[in-house]
Enzyme design. Structure first.
Site, short mmCIF file in Angstrom:
data_model
loop_
_atom_site.label_atom_id
_atom_site.label_comp_id
_atom_site.label_asym_id
_atom_site.label_seq_id
_atom_site.Cartn_x
_atom_site.Cartn_y
_atom_site.Cartn_z
N ASN A 170 -16.90 -43.51 30.43
CA ASN A 170 -16.98 -42.21 31.09
C ASN A 170 -17.94 -42.38 32.27
O ASN A 170 -19.15 -42.44 32.09
CB ASN A 170 -17.50 -41.17 30.09
CG ASN A 170 -17.57 -39.78 30.67
OD1 ASN A 170 -17.31 -39.58 31.86
ND2 ASN A 170 -17.91 -38.82 29.84
N HIS A 180 -15.18 -24.45 23.51
CA HIS A 180 -15.94 -25.68 23.82
C HIS A 180 -17.15 -25.23 24.64
O HIS A 180 -17.04 -24.91 25.82
CB HIS A 180 -15.05 -26.64 24.63
CG HIS A 180 -15.76 -27.87 25.08
ND1 HIS A 180 -15.49 -29.13 24.58
CD2 HIS A 180 -16.75 -28.06 25.99
CE1 HIS A 180 -16.29 -30.02 25.15
NE2 HIS A 180 -17.06 -29.39 26.02
N ARG A 211 -12.16 -42.10 30.83
CA ARG A 211 -12.09 -40.65 30.91
C ARG A 211 -11.87 -40.27 32.37
O ARG A 211 -12.64 -40.65 33.25
CB ARG A 211 -13.39 -40.02 30.41
CG ARG A 211 -13.32 -38.53 30.54
CD ARG A 211 -14.45 -37.81 29.86
NE ARG A 211 -14.19 -36.39 29.95
CZ ARG A 211 -15.10 -35.48 30.24
NH1 ARG A 211 -16.35 -35.82 30.43
NH2 ARG A 211 -14.76 -34.21 30.32
N ASN A 262 -24.35 -26.54 17.69
CA ASN A 262 -25.76 -26.55 17.28
C ASN A 262 -26.49 -25.22 17.34
O ASN A 262 -27.64 -25.15 16.92
CB ASN A 262 -26.53 -27.55 18.15
CG ASN A 262 -26.05 -28.97 17.96
OD1 ASN A 262 -26.07 -29.47 16.84
ND2 ASN A 262 -25.58 -29.59 19.02
N GLU A 304 -14.60 -36.72 22.14
CA GLU A 304 -13.62 -37.04 23.19
C GLU A 304 -13.36 -38.54 23.27
O GLU A 304 -12.25 -38.97 23.55
CB GLU A 304 -14.12 -36.50 24.54
CG GLU A 304 -14.04 -34.98 24.60
CD GLU A 304 -14.91 -34.38 25.69
OE1 GLU A 304 -16.14 -34.34 25.50
OE2 GLU A 304 -14.37 -33.95 26.71
N HIS A 345 -11.43 -29.99 29.89
CA HIS A 345 -11.85 -30.23 28.50
C HIS A 345 -10.65 -30.37 27.58
O HIS A 345 -10.74 -30.14 26.38
CB HIS A 345 -12.74 -29.08 27.95
CG HIS A 345 -14.06 -28.92 28.61
ND1 HIS A 345 -14.64 -27.69 28.81
CD2 HIS A 345 -14.93 -29.85 29.09
CE1 HIS A 345 -15.81 -27.85 29.40
NE2 HIS A 345 -16.01 -29.15 29.57
N ASN A 402 -22.56 -28.11 28.22
CA ASN A 402 -23.10 -27.78 29.53
C ASN A 402 -22.03 -27.12 30.39
O ASN A 402 -22.25 -26.10 31.01
CB ASN A 402 -23.61 -29.06 30.17
CG ASN A 402 -24.95 -28.81 30.78
OD1 ASN A 402 -25.26 -27.69 31.17
ND2 ASN A 402 -25.73 -29.85 30.87
N ASP A 411 -30.97 -25.60 28.96
CA ASP A 411 -30.95 -25.98 27.55
C ASP A 411 -31.18 -24.75 26.66
O ASP A 411 -32.20 -24.07 26.78
CB ASP A 411 -32.03 -27.04 27.29
CG ASP A 411 -31.83 -27.69 25.93
OD1 ASP A 411 -31.66 -26.95 24.93
OD2 ASP A 411 -31.82 -28.92 25.86
N VAL A 413 -23.66 -26.64 22.52
CA VAL A 413 -24.11 -25.31 22.12
C VAL A 413 -23.29 -24.83 20.92
O VAL A 413 -23.84 -24.34 19.92
CB VAL A 413 -23.98 -24.31 23.30
CG1 VAL A 413 -24.41 -22.92 22.89
CG2 VAL A 413 -24.77 -24.80 24.51
N GLY A 414 -21.99 -24.98 20.99
CA GLY A 414 -21.10 -24.48 19.93
C GLY A 414 -21.39 -25.11 18.58
O GLY A 414 -21.31 -24.45 17.54
N ARG A 467 -22.93 -23.28 36.11
CA ARG A 467 -21.79 -22.67 36.83
C ARG A 467 -21.58 -21.24 36.35
O ARG A 467 -21.78 -20.94 35.17
CB ARG A 467 -20.52 -23.49 36.58
CG ARG A 467 -20.51 -24.82 37.28
CD ARG A 467 -19.35 -25.69 36.80
NE ARG A 467 -19.81 -26.72 35.90
CZ ARG A 467 -19.02 -27.47 35.12
NH1 ARG A 467 -17.72 -27.28 35.12
NH2 ARG A 467 -19.53 -28.39 34.33
#
Ligand code: AMP
Length: 402
Positions: A11, A210, A93, A336, A386, A182, A213, A284, A333-334, A243
């Site tokens: 990647n 998803h 990727r 944790n 991924e 994604h 970041n 974060d 985030v999703g 974003r």
């Protein structure tokens, strides 16, 4: 018995290169490395093989060629030299496949040329991916190299979901449509969710969130995506780390005409200085929560705007799908952040969505259910992977060709 097949997954970003050695048949990751600060005065390089981590921090890593050579050297140092494994392919990727690439595709000179053409659609992502492909092909010329595109999964989005309501000729001429991103993660996670539940994928309506970041939502009916929140570029949709997600396009015209901002300034504002960072000064979520707890109003606003947008998309996708059997949270985030999951779905019992607070707070890190036993919609947390999905795509291409 021969050694298990292994794929090197790369990647390649503008100043970093991540790589993993994966055994696609077992799903085992043999090695995981990150080379950072490419082109800067001092580099950072680390490789983990099992419980052994080797590092080479400090010496400059001038370019991607040096980055990949460093990765190979660290692999050898950590006991996973490339010639000691049964390496069968290199998976790359690739972010934007435009209209041309929607299957895992062998990397050829023609593919690289086409990806260069597509660079204006993904200026941050496609050029470094091409660099990674070029250096890897040079260093490992005898292996098949296969590109796996982030946009691929959404290639067959239903036309109404893929189409912007703008001048059709203009859209056609400039290839403007909603591509979605994604995709590798949304596909992998939706498949894992079905496997976890022991229900065939084709029988499930899923909303996959998803939240990393970058963040995107997808509505997936029977394994086929029917809508997703990112569009021509990864700017559209949910509020993200830096974003903004959806904004009134008029803001851009206003900033150009009235504030006198250049295209590059607006680009930087939208890609780097917006989202949770733009509102709360922080990307974060662990730090964001600490600041909210300390009474920071900007951090609280950033969080509230993030959650509001997320709830809006969940509602929209419930309507797009008719109903959701499963809602899945994934990515940094999703996976944790229990507060985000709780707040995204709070008060939706009337729509058949009931989160169990104790399960939601559980520290377990593998795929798990967090909804109550009688919640009509099952809510899951499923770690994304991924790299494994890319490695599996690579061997599927090899198997189909043999
Ligand atoms: P990703 O892009 O999927 O690697 O996600 C990165 C983001 O995940 C970080 O910017 C954090 O906001 C978030 N993240 C990672 N670990 C945690 C955690 N333990 N709690 C909350 N957020 C986290």
């Amino acid at each position: 018995m021969s050694a298990p097949r292994t794929v090197l997954v790369i990647n390649s970003g503008s100043s970093s290169l991540k790589c993993q050695l994966i055994e696609p048949d077992s799903g085992v990751s043999r090695a995981d490395g990150t080379i950072e600060r490419i082109g800067e005065d001092s580099g950072l390089a680390g490789m983990t093989v099992g419980d052994r981590e080797v590092r080479r921090d400090g010496p400059p890593i001038p370019d991607h060629d040096a980055a990949l050579r460093t990765a190979f050297a660290l692999l050898e140092q950590a006991g996973a030299a490339l010639d000691s494994v049964n390496l069968v392919a290199v998976g790359h990727r690739a972010v934007h496949g435009g209209r041309s690439f929607f299957e895992p595709t062998p990397v050829t000179d023609a593919l690289i040329a086409k990806m260069r053409e597509l660079a204006p659609l993904a200026p941050l992502h496609n050029p470094p991916a091409v660099l990674g492909m070029e250096v890897a092909r040079r260093l490992l010329p005898d292996l098949p190299h296969i590109a796996v595109f982030d946009t691929a999964f959404f290639h067959h989005l239903p036309t109404p979901a893929a189409t912007y309501a703008i001048d059709r000729e203009l859209a056609e001429r400039w290839h403007i449509r909603r591509y979605g991103f994604h995709g590798t993660s949304h596909r992998y996670v939706s498949e894992q969710a079905a496997e976890f539940l022991g229900v065939p994928l084709r029988e499930l309506n899923q909303i996959v969130l998803h939240l990393g970041n970058g963040a995107s939502a997808a509505a997936i009916a029977g394994g086929r995506p029917v809508d997703t929140s990112m569009g021509l570029t990864p700017l559209e949709g949910l509020v993200m780390g830096t974003r903004p997600g959806d904004v009134d396009a008029g803001i851009i015209l206003y900033l150009a005409r009235t504030a006198g901002m250049t295209v590059d300034e607006i680009d930087a504002m939208l890609n780097r200085h917006s989202g949770v960072y733009g509102l709360g000064g922080q990307v974060d979520f662990r730090e964001l929560h600490k600041r909210i707890a300390a009474g920071d109003a900007a951090a609280k606003l950033a969080y509230d705007v993030y959650i509001h947008r997320l709830r809006k998309y969940i509602g929209a996708y419930l309507a797009v799908l008719g109903h959701a059997d499963v809602i899945v949270f994934t990515a940094g985030v999703g996976e944790n952040d229990p507060a985000v999951r709780r707040d995204a779905l709070a008060g939706l019992d009337g729509l058949g969505i009931e989160v169990d607070d104790e399960l939601n707070e559980s520290p377990v890190r593998t795929a798990r259910r967090i909804s109550t036993a009688d919640s009509p919609t099952t809510v899951l947390v499923v770690p994304t992977n991924e790299e494994l999905a890319i490695a599996r795509d690579c061997v599927a291409v090899l198997d189909a060709a043999s």
